[in-house]
Design a protein around this motif. Sequence first.
Motif, short mmCIF file in Angstrom:
data_model
loop_
_atom_site.label_atom_id
_atom_site.label_comp_id
_atom_site.label_asym_id
_atom_site.label_seq_id
_atom_site.Cartn_x
_atom_site.Cartn_y
_atom_site.Cartn_z
N MET A 1 0.84 -1.18 0.00
CA MET A 1 0.00 0.00 0.00
C MET A 1 0.88 1.24 0.00
N VAL A 2 0.35 2.28 -0.62
CA VAL A 2 1.04 3.57 -0.64
C VAL A 2 0.03 4.67 -0.35
N THR A 3 0.54 5.82 0.08
CA THR A 3 -0.31 6.99 0.25
C THR A 3 -0.06 7.91 -0.93
N ALA A 4 -1.12 8.59 -1.36
CA ALA A 4 -0.99 9.44 -2.54
C ALA A 4 -2.03 10.55 -2.47
N THR A 5 -1.85 11.53 -3.34
CA THR A 5 -2.85 12.59 -3.52
C THR A 5 -3.43 12.43 -4.91
N LEU A 6 -4.75 12.51 -5.00
CA LEU A 6 -5.41 12.43 -6.31
C LEU A 6 -5.29 13.79 -6.98
N ILE A 7 -4.73 13.80 -8.19
CA ILE A 7 -4.43 15.08 -8.83
C ILE A 7 -5.25 15.36 -10.09
N ASP A 8 -5.91 14.36 -10.65
CA ASP A 8 -6.70 14.61 -11.86
C ASP A 8 -7.57 13.40 -12.18
N ASN A 9 -8.54 13.62 -13.05
CA ASN A 9 -9.34 12.52 -13.59
C ASN A 9 -8.68 12.00 -14.85
N VAL A 10 -8.94 10.75 -15.18
CA VAL A 10 -8.42 10.16 -16.41
C VAL A 10 -9.62 9.65 -17.21
N TRP A 11 -9.69 10.09 -18.48
CA TRP A 11 -10.75 9.62 -19.37
C TRP A 11 -10.09 8.81 -20.47
N ALA A 12 -10.73 7.73 -20.85
CA ALA A 12 -10.23 6.91 -21.95
C ALA A 12 -11.40 6.59 -22.87
N THR A 13 -11.33 7.04 -24.11
CA THR A 13 -12.43 6.78 -25.03
C THR A 13 -12.43 5.34 -25.50
N ARG A 14 -11.27 4.71 -25.53
CA ARG A 14 -11.16 3.30 -25.86
C ARG A 14 -10.47 2.59 -24.71
N LYS A 15 -11.11 1.55 -24.21
CA LYS A 15 -10.54 0.81 -23.08
C LYS A 15 -11.18 -0.57 -23.03
N SER A 16 -10.65 -1.42 -22.20
CA SER A 16 -11.22 -2.74 -21.99
C SER A 16 -12.66 -2.60 -21.52
N GLU A 17 -13.54 -3.45 -22.03
CA GLU A 17 -14.94 -3.42 -21.61
C GLU A 17 -15.09 -3.63 -20.11
N LYS A 18 -14.15 -4.35 -19.51
CA LYS A 18 -14.22 -4.60 -18.06
C LYS A 18 -14.03 -3.33 -17.24
N LEU A 19 -13.52 -2.27 -17.86
CA LEU A 19 -13.31 -1.00 -17.15
C LEU A 19 -14.51 -0.06 -17.26
N ASN A 20 -15.51 -0.44 -18.06
CA ASN A 20 -16.70 0.40 -18.21
C ASN A 20 -17.37 0.62 -16.86
N GLY A 21 -17.69 1.88 -16.57
CA GLY A 21 -18.35 2.23 -15.31
C GLY A 21 -17.40 2.49 -14.15
N LEU A 22 -16.11 2.26 -14.36
CA LEU A 22 -15.15 2.50 -13.29
C LEU A 22 -14.53 3.89 -13.44
N LYS A 23 -14.33 4.57 -12.32
CA LYS A 23 -13.75 5.92 -12.31
C LYS A 23 -12.23 5.79 -12.21
N LEU A 24 -11.53 6.34 -13.20
CA LEU A 24 -10.07 6.31 -13.21
C LEU A 24 -9.54 7.69 -12.85
#
Length: 87
Positions: A1-24
Amino acid sequence: MVTATLIDNVWATRKSEKLNGLKLMLAEVIGGSRKGERMVVCDVIGAGIGDRVIIATGSAARHMLEDDTIPIDAAVIGIIDESCETV
């Protein structure tokens, strides 16, 4: 495990179908030997930009999503409210 700061959203127009609905999101590690490293993480707990978070990697991240076939390597597993040390 690591600690981090969330710095931005990531959008992907093409990705694995298994990632649909997940927030990156893009996270930057804030402590230890990996300080400054950036990684794309999956957020399933509702964290936001600027939050300090705990991130699990590898199979532990996939276990958080209860599906070992999802192609992720890092997942937000907690939002840090406060810590005893400044990292």
